[in-house]
Design a protein around this motif. Structure first.
Motif, mmCIF file in Angstrom:
data_model
loop_
_atom_site.group_PDB
_atom_site.id
_atom_site.type_symbol
_atom_site.label_atom_id
_atom_site.label_comp_id
_atom_site.label_asym_id
_atom_site.label_seq_id
_atom_site.Cartn_x
_atom_site.Cartn_y
_atom_site.Cartn_z
ATOM 1 N N GLY A 86 0.821 -1.203 0.000
ATOM 2 C CA GLY A 86 0.000 0.000 0.000
ATOM 3 C C GLY A 86 0.853 1.250 0.000
ATOM 4 O O GLY A 86 2.048 1.217 0.291
ATOM 5 N N PRO A 87 0.257 2.375 -0.321
ATOM 6 C CA PRO A 87 1.017 3.622 -0.354
ATOM 7 C C PRO A 87 1.307 4.149 1.053
ATOM 8 O O PRO A 87 0.504 3.988 1.969
ATOM 9 N N ILE A 88 2.474 4.754 1.195
ATOM 10 C CA ILE A 88 2.858 5.426 2.429
ATOM 11 C C ILE A 88 3.200 6.863 2.061
ATOM 12 O O ILE A 88 4.008 7.103 1.170
ATOM 13 N N ALA A 89 2.581 7.797 2.746
ATOM 14 C CA ALA A 89 2.870 9.215 2.526
ATOM 15 C C ALA A 89 3.898 9.668 3.561
ATOM 16 O O ALA A 89 3.759 9.370 4.750
ATOM 17 N N TYR A 90 4.931 10.346 3.102
ATOM 18 C CA TYR A 90 5.986 10.848 3.976
ATOM 19 C C TYR A 90 5.991 12.361 3.949
ATOM 20 O O TYR A 90 5.772 12.981 2.914
ATOM 21 N N ARG A 91 6.261 12.952 5.116
ATOM 22 C CA ARG A 91 6.498 14.388 5.219
ATOM 23 C C ARG A 91 7.704 14.552 6.134
ATOM 24 O O ARG A 91 7.723 14.035 7.243
ATOM 25 N N ILE A 92 8.711 15.236 5.642
ATOM 26 C CA ILE A 92 9.924 15.468 6.411
ATOM 27 C C ILE A 92 10.008 16.968 6.651
ATOM 28 O O ILE A 92 10.064 17.759 5.707
ATOM 29 N N ASP A 93 9.992 17.364 7.926
ATOM 30 C CA ASP A 93 10.030 18.782 8.265
ATOM 31 C C ASP A 93 10.910 18.977 9.501
ATOM 32 O O ASP A 93 11.645 18.074 9.885
ATOM 33 N N LEU A 153 16.703 13.450 -0.969
ATOM 34 C CA LEU A 153 16.100 12.930 0.255
ATOM 35 C C LEU A 153 17.185 12.500 1.235
ATOM 36 O O LEU A 153 17.135 12.840 2.421
ATOM 37 N N LEU A 154 18.165 11.767 0.758
ATOM 38 C CA LEU A 154 19.259 11.310 1.610
ATOM 39 C C LEU A 154 20.029 12.500 2.182
ATOM 40 O O LEU A 154 20.368 12.526 3.372
ATOM 41 N N ALA A 155 20.293 13.501 1.362
ATOM 42 C CA ALA A 155 21.009 14.685 1.830
ATOM 43 C C ALA A 155 20.219 15.432 2.906
ATOM 44 O O ALA A 155 20.782 15.865 3.918
ATOM 45 N N VAL A 156 18.912 15.566 2.695
ATOM 46 C CA VAL A 156 18.069 16.261 3.679
ATOM 47 C C VAL A 156 18.028 15.472 4.988
ATOM 48 O O VAL A 156 18.174 16.041 6.071
ATOM 49 N N LEU A 157 17.848 14.161 4.907
ATOM 50 C CA LEU A 157 17.816 13.345 6.121
ATOM 51 C C LEU A 157 19.125 13.438 6.888
ATOM 52 O O LEU A 157 19.127 13.596 8.112
ATOM 53 N N ARG A 158 20.223 13.367 6.175
ATOM 54 C CA ARG A 158 21.536 13.441 6.836
ATOM 55 C C ARG A 158 21.793 14.822 7.423
ATOM 56 O O ARG A 158 22.263 14.945 8.556
#
Length: 170
Positions: A86-93, A153-158
């Protein structure tokens, strides 16, 4: 993906990635058991093999490790089959990584995130448990994202994890 101070995107889970995540989570246990099994067998051998336990300890260790790496991930996928795919919605803030999956929503705060790593088809996020001190692992499937989106995405998470928790990232 949008770029308004936060990243938002949607991806689908995959049974293969779920099995790989479970295996990666169990790997420290398997490595510990893999080191302890021959050590216990060697101690028993040095003690003269009382009761003939050397062979059963070795066989039990090998069977136990195989069970953890093969059977347990399959059982986890079977148990959660209704949610996988199923779909998973992500929000990174600024607060952390938020997920919405079906009727369930979770927030993983930056303070809980230890490191961020890329693996085949997913980004792994080892973190502290939200309600306890156990080390847990979450993942973000990346198959539905373009290569540039994955890198961003990887850069933002790191960067956000390191900036907000003052811990180095791997």
């Amino acid at each position: 993906m949008e770029d308004t101070g936060q990243l938002t995107f949607q991806v689908r889970t995959d049974p293969k990635l779920t099995r790989a995540l479970v295996r990666r989570t169990l790997l420290p246990i398997v490595v510990g058991a893999g080191a302890a099994t021959p050590a216990i067998a060697a101690l028993l051998h040095l003690a003269g093999n009382p009761g003939g336990w050397v062979r059963p300890v070795l066989v039990g260790g090998v069977v136990g490790m195989a069970f953890l790496l093969v059977v347990v991930p399959r059982q986890a996928v079977a148990r959660n089959a209704h949610t996988i795919g199923g779909p998973i919605a992500y929000r990174i803030d600024a607060a952390g990584v938020h997920t919405v999956h079906g009727f369930e929503s979770n927030t993983l705060p930056w303070s809980a995130i230890r490191t961020v790593r890329r693996a085949r088809g997913q980004i792994l996020i080892p973190h502290q448990g939200l309600s306890d001190s156990k080390l847990r692992m979450s993942s973000i499937p990346t198959a539905d994202l373009a290569a540039t989106e994955q890198d961003r995405l990887l850069a933002v998470l790191r960067s956000r994890g390191a900036a907000l928790t003052n811990t180095p990232t791997v």
